[in-house]
Design a protein around this motif. Structure first.
Motif, short mmCIF file in Angstrom:
data_model
loop_
_atom_site.label_atom_id
_atom_site.label_comp_id
_atom_site.label_asym_id
_atom_site.label_seq_id
_atom_site.Cartn_x
_atom_site.Cartn_y
_atom_site.Cartn_z
N ILE A 142 13.13 34.80 -6.50
CA ILE A 142 12.29 35.30 -7.60
C ILE A 142 12.25 36.83 -7.62
CG2 ILE A 142 10.05 35.13 -6.38
CD1 ILE A 142 10.59 34.20 -10.00
N HIS A 143 12.19 37.41 -6.42
CA HIS A 143 12.20 38.89 -6.33
C HIS A 143 13.49 39.45 -6.91
CE1 HIS A 143 11.24 42.82 -4.78
NE2 HIS A 143 12.48 42.91 -4.24
N ARG A 144 14.59 38.83 -6.53
CA ARG A 144 15.91 39.32 -6.94
C ARG A 144 16.07 39.20 -8.46
NH1 ARG A 144 18.94 42.81 -5.98
NH2 ARG A 144 21.10 42.51 -6.59
N MET A 178 30.72 53.96 -20.26
CA MET A 178 29.42 53.63 -19.69
C MET A 178 28.86 52.37 -20.32
SD MET A 178 27.84 57.40 -19.31
CE MET A 178 26.25 56.95 -18.71
N GLU A 179 29.06 52.23 -21.63
CA GLU A 179 28.60 51.04 -22.36
C GLU A 179 29.28 49.79 -21.76
OE1 GLU A 179 26.44 48.95 -25.23
OE2 GLU A 179 26.25 50.98 -24.45
N ASN A 180 30.58 49.90 -21.54
CA ASN A 180 31.35 48.79 -20.96
C ASN A 180 30.78 48.40 -19.60
OD1 ASN A 180 32.93 48.78 -23.17
ND2 ASN A 180 34.66 49.85 -22.24
N ASN A 181 30.52 49.46 -18.80
CA ASN A 181 29.99 49.23 -17.46
C ASN A 181 28.68 48.48 -17.53
OD1 ASN A 181 32.15 50.48 -16.37
ND2 ASN A 181 31.07 52.36 -15.73
N ARG A 182 27.85 48.98 -18.49
CA ARG A 182 26.52 48.38 -18.62
C ARG A 182 26.66 46.88 -18.96
NH1 ARG A 182 22.79 47.35 -22.12
NH2 ARG A 182 24.05 47.99 -23.87
N ARG A 183 27.54 46.60 -19.91
CA ARG A 183 27.71 45.20 -20.34
C ARG A 183 28.20 44.33 -19.18
NH1 ARG A 183 30.35 46.26 -25.86
NH2 ARG A 183 28.52 46.87 -27.05
N MET A 184 29.14 44.91 -18.47
CA MET A 184 29.69 44.19 -17.32
C MET A 184 28.56 43.87 -16.34
SD MET A 184 32.74 43.24 -16.57
CE MET A 184 34.01 44.37 -17.08
N ALA A 185 27.72 44.83 -16.06
CA ALA A 185 26.61 44.66 -15.12
C ALA A 185 25.67 43.60 -15.64
CB ALA A 185 25.89 45.98 -14.93
N GLU A 186 25.42 43.65 -16.95
CA GLU A 186 24.52 42.66 -17.54
C GLU A 186 25.07 41.24 -17.33
OE1 GLU A 186 23.61 43.30 -21.70
OE2 GLU A 186 22.47 45.10 -21.11
N LEU A 187 26.36 41.15 -17.61
CA LEU A 187 27.00 39.83 -17.45
C LEU A 187 26.84 39.32 -16.03
CD1 LEU A 187 30.29 40.17 -19.52
CD2 LEU A 187 28.32 38.74 -20.02
N VAL A 188 27.10 40.23 -15.11
CA VAL A 188 26.99 39.87 -13.70
C VAL A 188 25.57 39.43 -13.39
CG1 VAL A 188 27.05 40.81 -11.35
CG2 VAL A 188 28.90 41.30 -12.94
N VAL A 215 23.28 38.30 -15.43
CA VAL A 215 22.94 37.03 -16.06
C VAL A 215 23.48 35.86 -15.23
CG1 VAL A 215 23.47 35.55 -18.04
CG2 VAL A 215 22.66 37.90 -18.38
N SER A 216 24.75 36.00 -14.83
CA SER A 216 25.34 34.88 -14.10
C SER A 216 24.67 34.69 -12.75
CB SER A 216 26.85 35.09 -13.95
OG SER A 216 27.08 36.16 -13.11
N GLN A 217 24.30 35.85 -12.16
CA GLN A 217 23.62 35.78 -10.87
C GLN A 217 22.28 35.10 -11.03
OE1 GLN A 217 23.11 39.60 -9.12
NE2 GLN A 217 23.41 38.83 -7.03
N ASN A 218 21.59 35.47 -12.11
CA ASN A 218 20.28 34.94 -12.40
C ASN A 218 20.35 33.43 -12.58
OD1 ASN A 218 17.57 35.15 -12.88
ND2 ASN A 218 17.84 35.33 -15.10
N ARG A 219 21.35 33.04 -13.36
CA ARG A 219 21.52 31.60 -13.60
C ARG A 219 21.65 30.86 -12.27
NH1 ARG A 219 24.21 31.74 -18.74
NH2 ARG A 219 22.42 32.02 -20.13
N GLN A 249 17.04 43.10 0.40
CA GLN A 249 18.49 42.95 0.56
C GLN A 249 19.12 42.43 -0.71
OE1 GLN A 249 18.95 40.48 4.02
NE2 GLN A 249 18.40 42.18 5.41
N LYS A 250 20.42 42.82 -0.84
CA LYS A 250 21.11 42.43 -2.06
C LYS A 250 21.54 40.96 -2.02
CE LYS A 250 21.28 46.28 -4.43
NZ LYS A 250 21.96 47.41 -4.99
N GLU A 251 21.75 40.51 -0.82
CA GLU A 251 22.19 39.11 -0.69
C GLU A 251 21.31 38.37 0.30
OE1 GLU A 251 26.52 37.92 -0.46
OE2 GLU A 251 26.69 40.10 -0.80
N ASN A 252 21.10 37.16 0.06
CA ASN A 252 20.24 36.37 0.93
C ASN A 252 21.06 35.37 1.74
OD1 ASN A 252 18.12 35.10 2.11
ND2 ASN A 252 17.65 33.86 0.30
N LYS A 253 20.93 35.57 3.06
CA LYS A 253 21.67 34.62 3.88
C LYS A 253 20.70 33.74 4.64
CE LYS A 253 25.72 37.44 4.19
NZ LYS A 253 26.00 38.84 4.53
#
Lengths: 350, 566
Positions: free
Chosen positions: B527-529, B347-357, B359-363, B514-518
């Motif tokens: 900003i919402h995302r 679960m810890e691994n999953n959480r980290r993976m999600a965080e990474l995702v 962060v990169s998405q945020n960037r 929505q999860k993705e914006n087209k």
């Protein structure tokens, strides 16, 4: 789950219960077995104030001869009459004993019956009432313990007033014992010289000498004198004669002032459910055989003409016999008992 | 907890079912068998004594009556006073008769006048001194049964001196000649009673007693007590319990009562039973108490595992099973602990993976600067270069500051103060662009200044108002507010612009979730995302608008200051 639990518990308690039952059952069984009590249904119930030693030979002979089992209920005459009037248990079939003067006021309790041997009965003992069969002739006597009497002369009632005898005289309660009642009547008639009301003066002096001692049952009188608890006793002839006959230190004194000889009775109770057996009993005890044995071995005077007087007892003709007025006595019973009780109470309070 | 109870019940049932009940039952059964044997022994002894007594008496009576019959035939018995020779002859005969008996019998020969002619007894008892003509006692019985030998209990009412009389009245034709009598006295028969320990009473049918081992069973009249005569096999008399057997003997003339005292046996039986039952009760209570304790102790580990599993089911995976004992539960606990451990790792691994995702998405999101704005601004700058090069230069400074800010990838979150400073660059550019057509009021509470916000959170709000607010209007005023409400940082951007149609509003709202914006509405969506990625539910952007009444944007964030939560 709950069901399983419940079942387990039930099973558990069933097991415990079974064990307890197993243990209890035997004991219960035992106690249940022993609960049966004899019933008096088959027996002839006889209310009887006679002494045990007098009753047993006659009753056992009656049983052997007729096959009828008898149940004796012993007690004082007054007590038994009261029990009978109250309809006590077991219900009375026969009332056997008790002087005529005490039973005749209660004669409505008795069933009319003329015994088979009535024709042989002496004139003065005839069953004139129709339901009061006379059984024996019972003179009142003074019983003296010859070991204790020493030089004191006892010839009659007058001699009982001697101060040396104070507290040494055994007398029953006239209200409970028929022999004591007979003595009271005897005193009144003998000391009143024919007029009972004149006898109270003597009774008062006599009660002083009783020193507050009055016994509940007539058996206590003769037993008390025979055992030496009392020097003299006022009793009926047979009560003392038994001891005299068996060579015990006992002497009978027939009062020189006069001896009242009242018959006692044997009567069938109105309430009896064994009438036929009761009649057999009355016939038996008034029959020649029983009367002969009573006179010959049991120291009582028969009411029959064909039975000779008892050996070892003075013939009746030798006794200073006096007569009372049976009707008057019956009528005054309550009054006299009350009077006596007053005098006695007065003696107590002194 | 139900399971615990079930387990304990099972244990109790085992204890009681397999240990207590069998033990108690066996004890009770043994106890009863033992008692039964004792009672059986008593009963056998009892009936043996009864039968012995009956046999002895019957034998005695039959021998005596045979002798009487023989003596009756002996000639010339009653022919006057016998002389010495005749006496001797008769006595010889009598002695021969009586010597065959086991018990001493007294012989009496009486004449018709009931005077004793011959006897081997020492004294004549009273019941034989009956004057002739009186039908009483044995004489009454003999005379009523001429030619028969009769049996009669005499003086049964006396303490001593009761006797069994066997007699015959001897007739010659019709004339009574005399009586022949054997007397068996109580003292002569006493040895019969001594044969056994069981207590024996011999009576006639009416209870008058010939022989008795104990005077306790008799009344003052020497009669057997009525309770005993009416009693059954189990007899309770005088506070004692007896086994009683009864038998008639001598054609019902005699009754033999044999009583065995079983009081002690029954009392000990009752005591034993009571003891066993008490023991059972105590043991049951003990089992209930003990099984509770034992099961609690033994199943402690078990329930500890269950407890941790329950916790795990609720999502708490931090608990570990502590099992001290070294048994099966230890293995289970270790396995469970291992499993939970690896699960937590996963679960810890999953959480980290999600965080990474995230962060990169945020960037990626924060770097998306609206190209329209850039285009429009550059157009303005081009225009300004011609007429007001000074202003163009300032605009370029503002735009470059804005761009630098947006491209600075080192930080995701900044203080509101910082974001406001950079908003000013944007507002300056807008002022050059729209001049007096746009008025902007900023009202930010001082305490919100240090709160952390995602980078470039304010700019898209103003951008949205400007973009949709003007419509056909000449003038637009925008109001920006920030305050802290219930631990949340709330930022509101309100304009008095054209507002949105109901359709546009709902379209936009849907877009935000929505999860993705087209679409091209990237500013607000971004900003919402980002807020959702950084802070999760329920934070984000809320749009309130009505056509002709302007638009209000509300951004809600957790109010956090640098490094620590407000």
């Amino acid at each position: 789950m709950k069901h399983t639990q419940g079942r387990n518990r039930i099973r558990l308690f069933r097991a415990l219960g079974a064990a307890a039952l197993f243990g209890g059952a035997a004991l219960l069984g035992l106690s249940a077995c022993s609960k049966s009590r004899p019933s008096s249904g088959e027996e002839l119930v006889v209310y009887c104030p006679h002494p045990q030693d007098f009753i047993d030979p006659i009753v056992s002979e009656f049983e052997a001869r007729t096959g009828i089992p008898v149940l004796i209920l012993s007690g004082g005459t007054g007590e038994l009459l009261e029990l009978m009037a109250r309809g006590g248990e077991p219900p009375c079939d026969i009332f056997w004993g008790g002087s005529l003067s005490i039973t005749s006021p209660q004669k409505e309790l008795f069933e009319p019956y003329i015994s088979a041997g009535e024709s042989e009965v002496r004139e003065e003992f005839k069953n004139t009432e129709g339901n009061m069969t006379r059984f024996t002739d019972v003179p009142s006597v003074i019983m003296v313990n010859t070991n204790l009497i020493g030089n004191i002369r006892i010839e009659g009632y007058e001699d009982l007033l001697q101060p040396e005898l104070k507290g040494q005289i055994a007398m029953g309660d006239p209200a409970a014992s028929s022999s004591a009642w007979e003595h009271l009547i005897n005193m009144l008639y003998a000391m009143g010289e024919g007029d009972p009301e004149q006898g109270w003066d003597y009774v008062e002096r006599f009660c002083e000498n009783l020193d507050g001692k009055l016994l509940e049952r007539s058996s206590q009188v003769y037993e008390g004198v025979a055992r030496g608890q009392y020097t003299v006793g006022l009793t009926f002839e047979e009560g003392g004669a038994r001891y005299a006959a068996s060579k015990e230190p006992v002497r009978l004194v027939y009062m020189k002032e006069g001896v009242l000889s009242t018959p006692d009775v044997v009567c069938i109770a109105k309430s009896s459910s064994h009438k036929e057996e009761a009649e057999q009993f009355v016939d038996f005890v008034t029959g020649r055989d029983a009367q002969s044995v009573i006179a010959g071995q049991l120291n009582r005077r028969s009411v029959r003409t064909d039975v000779s007087e008892p050996e070892g007892l003075p013939p009746k003709s030798m006794l200073p016999v006096i007569q009372d007025d049976l009707e008057l006595v019956a009528e005054r019973r309550e009054q006299w008992l009350e009077h006596f009780s007053e005098i006695y109470e007065k003696g107590l309070s002194k | 907890m139900k399971k615990e109870r079930y387990f304990r019940e099972e244990l109790q049932r085992l204890f009681i079912g397999l240990a207590i009940v069998p033990a108690v039952s066996i004890t009770l059964i043994c106890c009863f068998i033992f008692m039964g044997l004792l009672l059986k022994g008593r009963w056998e002894e009892n009936t043996a004594q009864r039968d012995y007594t009956a046999d002895r008496l019957e034998q005695l009576v039959s021998t005596c009556s045979q002798e009487l019959e023989r003596l009756e035939l002996f000639g010339g018995l009653f022919d006057g006073e016998p002389d010495a020779a005749e006496r001797a002859e008769i006595f010889e005969e009598i002695y021969r008769s009586t010597s065959g008996l086991d018990y001493e019998a007294e012989f009496y020969m009486l004449g018709a006048d009931r005077q004793v002619i011959l006897t081997d007894g020492s004294s004549v008892p009273d019941f034989l001194r009956m004057p002739s003509g009186v039908s009483w006692g044995i004489f009454a019985t003999m005379e009523s049964h001429p030619g028969e030998t009769v049996l009669r209990l005499l003086d049964g009412f006396r303490q001593k001196g009761a006797a069994l009389a066997l007699g015959r009245a001897v007739y010659s034709g019709e004339a009574l000649q005399g009586y022949l009598i054997f007397l068996l006295t109580d003292s002569a028969l006493q040895p019969i009673l001594e044969h056994s320990a069981a207590q024996t009473v011999v009576t006639d049918p009416f209870g008058w007693t010939l022989l008795s081992s104990s005077s306790g069973f008799l009344t003052d009249s020497h009669q057997l007590a009525r309770e005993i005569r009416a009693g059954g096999t189990w007899l309770s008399y005088g506070r004692q319990l007896y086994l009683m057997s009864v038998r008639s003997a001598c054609q019902g003339r005699l009754r033999i009562y044999v009583l065995s005292d079983v009081h002690n046996i029954v009392i000990s039986l009752a005591l034993n039973t009571a003891l066993v039952i008490t023991a059972l009760l105590i043991m049951t209570i003990w089992v209930f108490a003990a099984t509770r304790k034992v099961t609690e102790k033994k199943t402690e580990d078990f329930y500890r595992i269950l407890d941790v599993m329950d916790q795990g089911k609720k999502g708490n995976l931090d608990c570990r099973v502590q099992v001290e004992s070294n048994n099966e539960f230890k293995t289970i606990a270790d396995a469970y602990n291992g499993m939970i451990g690896s699960l937590r790792q996963q679960m810890e691994n999953n959480r980290r993976m999600a965080e990474l995702v995230a962060v990169s998405q945020n960037r990626q999101l924060e770097s998306q600067f609206n190209p329209h704005f850039l285009y429009n601004t550059l157009e303005n700058i081009r225009y300004m270069c011609r007429i007001e090069p000074e202003t163009a230069s300032r605009m370029i400074v503002c735009l470059s500051g804005l761009l630098r800010y947006s491209l600075d990838g080192s930080r995701t979150e900044v203080t509101l103060r910082e974001d406001l400073e950079h908003l000013n660059n944007y507002l300056t550019i807008l002022k050059y662009r729209f001049g007096t057509r746009l008025s902007c009021a900023i009202d930010v509470e001082e305490q919100t200044m240090d709160c952390m916000t995602p980078k470039l959170v304010l700019q898209p709000m103003i951008e949205n108002s400007v973009r949709y607010g003007f419509g056909n209007r000449e003038h637009l005023s925008v109001e920006l507010k920030a305050y802290i409400h219930e631990g949340n940082l709330v930022m509101i951007c309100r304009d008095d612009g054209a507002g949105m149609t109901q359709t546009a509003l709902s379209q936009l709202s849907r877009l935000l979730e929505q999860k993705e914006n087209k679409s091209r509405h990237s500013g607000l969506y971004n900003i919402h995302r980002r807020i959702r990625l950084l802070y999760g539910q329920p934070y984000g952007v809320e749009i309130r608008s009505a056509e002709g009444c302007g638009t209000t944007l509300v951004i809600t964030l957790p109010a956090r200051r640098e490094e620590n939560i407000c």
